[in-house]
Design a protein around this motif. Structure first.
Motif, PDB file in Angstrom:
ATOM      1  N   TRP A 183      43.243  39.000  54.118  1.00  0.00           N
ATOM      2  CA  TRP A 183      42.115  39.717  54.708  1.00  0.00           C
ATOM      3  C   TRP A 183      41.694  39.089  56.029  1.00  0.00           C
ATOM      4  O   TRP A 183      41.806  37.873  56.227  1.00  0.00           O
ATOM      5  CB  TRP A 183      40.923  39.681  53.750  1.00  0.00           C
ATOM      6  CG  TRP A 183      41.146  40.455  52.500  1.00  0.00           C
ATOM      7  CD1 TRP A 183      41.872  40.079  51.407  1.00  0.00           C
ATOM      8  CD2 TRP A 183      40.646  41.757  52.209  1.00  0.00           C
ATOM      9  NE1 TRP A 183      41.858  41.074  50.459  1.00  0.00           N
ATOM     10  CE2 TRP A 183      41.107  42.115  50.929  1.00  0.00           C
ATOM     11  CE3 TRP A 183      39.847  42.663  52.908  1.00  0.00           C
ATOM     12  CZ2 TRP A 183      40.798  43.340  50.331  1.00  0.00           C
ATOM     13  CZ3 TRP A 183      39.527  43.868  52.313  1.00  0.00           C
ATOM     14  CH2 TRP A 183      40.007  44.201  51.025  1.00  0.00           C
ATOM     15  N   GLY A 184      41.187  39.936  56.904  1.00  0.00           N
ATOM     16  CA  GLY A 184      40.584  39.443  58.129  1.00  0.00           C
ATOM     17  C   GLY A 184      39.122  39.098  57.903  1.00  0.00           C
ATOM     18  O   GLY A 184      38.597  39.255  56.800  1.00  0.00           O
ATOM     19  N   GLN A 185      38.472  38.654  58.962  1.00  0.00           N
ATOM     20  CA  GLN A 185      37.076  38.240  58.884  1.00  0.00           C
ATOM     21  C   GLN A 185      36.105  39.398  59.059  1.00  0.00           C
ATOM     22  O   GLN A 185      34.918  39.252  58.759  1.00  0.00           O
ATOM     23  CB  GLN A 185      36.794  37.173  59.946  1.00  0.00           C
ATOM     24  CG  GLN A 185      37.546  35.879  59.696  1.00  0.00           C
ATOM     25  CD  GLN A 185      37.191  35.267  58.359  1.00  0.00           C
ATOM     26  OE1 GLN A 185      36.024  35.044  58.061  1.00  0.00           O
ATOM     27  NE2 GLN A 185      38.201  35.008  57.526  1.00  0.00           N
ATOM     28  N   GLY A 186      36.579  40.520  59.537  1.00  0.00           N
ATOM     29  CA  GLY A 186      35.735  41.694  59.653  1.00  0.00           C
ATOM     30  C   GLY A 186      35.142  41.880  61.037  1.00  0.00           C
ATOM     31  O   GLY A 186      35.007  40.937  61.811  1.00  0.00           O
ATOM     32  N   THR A 187      34.785  43.110  61.324  1.00  0.00           N
ATOM     33  CA  THR A 187      34.093  43.454  62.564  1.00  0.00           C
ATOM     34  C   THR A 187      33.014  44.466  62.227  1.00  0.00           C
ATOM     35  O   THR A 187      33.241  45.397  61.449  1.00  0.00           O
ATOM     36  CB  THR A 187      35.081  44.002  63.613  1.00  0.00           C
ATOM     37  OG1 THR A 187      34.401  44.229  64.849  1.00  0.00           O
ATOM     38  CG2 THR A 187      35.745  45.301  63.161  1.00  0.00           C
ATOM     39  N   GLN A 188      31.836  44.270  62.765  1.00  0.00           N
ATOM     40  CA  GLN A 188      30.698  45.108  62.372  1.00  0.00           C
ATOM     41  C   GLN A 188      30.650  46.397  63.188  1.00  0.00           C
ATOM     42  O   GLN A 188      30.859  46.383  64.401  1.00  0.00           O
ATOM     43  CB  GLN A 188      29.382  44.359  62.540  1.00  0.00           C
ATOM     44  CG  GLN A 188      28.156  45.184  62.189  1.00  0.00           C
ATOM     45  CD  GLN A 188      27.099  44.395  61.449  1.00  0.00           C
ATOM     46  OE1 GLN A 188      27.350  43.408  60.778  1.00  0.00           O
ATOM     47  NE2 GLN A 188      25.871  44.838  61.618  1.00  0.00           N
ATOM     48  N   VAL A 189      30.327  47.461  62.489  1.00  0.00           N
ATOM     49  CA  VAL A 189      30.142  48.769  63.112  1.00  0.00           C
ATOM     50  C   VAL A 189      28.746  49.258  62.768  1.00  0.00           C
ATOM     51  O   VAL A 189      28.376  49.331  61.591  1.00  0.00           O
ATOM     52  CB  VAL A 189      31.195  49.774  62.623  1.00  0.00           C
ATOM     53  CG1 VAL A 189      30.886  51.171  63.162  1.00  0.00           C
ATOM     54  CG2 VAL A 189      32.590  49.331  63.046  1.00  0.00           C
ATOM     55  N   THR A 190      28.001  49.601  63.795  1.00  0.00           N
ATOM     56  CA  THR A 190      26.641  50.117  63.607  1.00  0.00           C
ATOM     57  C   THR A 190      26.542  51.478  64.275  1.00  0.00           C
ATOM     58  O   THR A 190      26.815  51.597  65.478  1.00  0.00           O
ATOM     59  CB  THR A 190      25.600  49.166  64.206  1.00  0.00           C
ATOM     60  OG1 THR A 190      25.718  47.881  63.589  1.00  0.00           O
ATOM     61  CG2 THR A 190      24.189  49.701  63.975  1.00  0.00           C
TER      62      THR A 190
END
Length: 129
Positions: free
Chosen positions: A119-126
């Protein structure tokens, strides 16, 4: 071990678009083509949700019903990168989008969190007005 790094998240107004990228790397001998890549999202108070999965070719992909027709996943095997193009984004709680790798050629509609080992660390979407 496979490493994944997401990018492209951010703030967008309802109806807007974003393209997420997932750069994948691995150990010596790693072959990106052998991995299916999934996109998941996690919103506060909710379980991690499978959004899409793309197999070794663009012809094999699955999407959760809520994003069908709006999101498209593609991959560039020469760049070891998978993309998630998101259109017509809807107002909803901010979510972190993760990409994940499964050592298999094809996705199936029932694939979930447990099927992906890296898994990656993630990226936030708002999405908000």
């Amino acid at each position: 071990q496979v490493q994944l790094v997401e990018s492209g998240g951010g703030f967008v107004q309802p109806g807007g678009s974003l393209r997420l990228s997932c750069a994948v790397s691995g150990f010596s001998g790693f072959t990106f083509d052998y991995y299916a890549i999934g996109w998941f999202r996690l919103a506060p108070g909710k379980e991690r949700e499978a959004v899409s999965c793309i197999g070794s070719s663009d012809g094999n992909s699955y999407y959760v019903d809520s994003v069908k027709g709006r999101f498209t996943s593609s991959r560039d095997n020469a760049k070891n990168t998978v993309y998630l193009q998101m259109h017509s984004l809807k107002t909803e709680a901010p979510a972190v989008y993760y990409c994940a790798a499964a050592e298999m050629l094809y996705c199936s509609k029932d694939m979930g969190v447990v099927d992906f080992g890296s898994w990656g660390q993630g990226t936030q979407v708002t999405v908000s007005s």
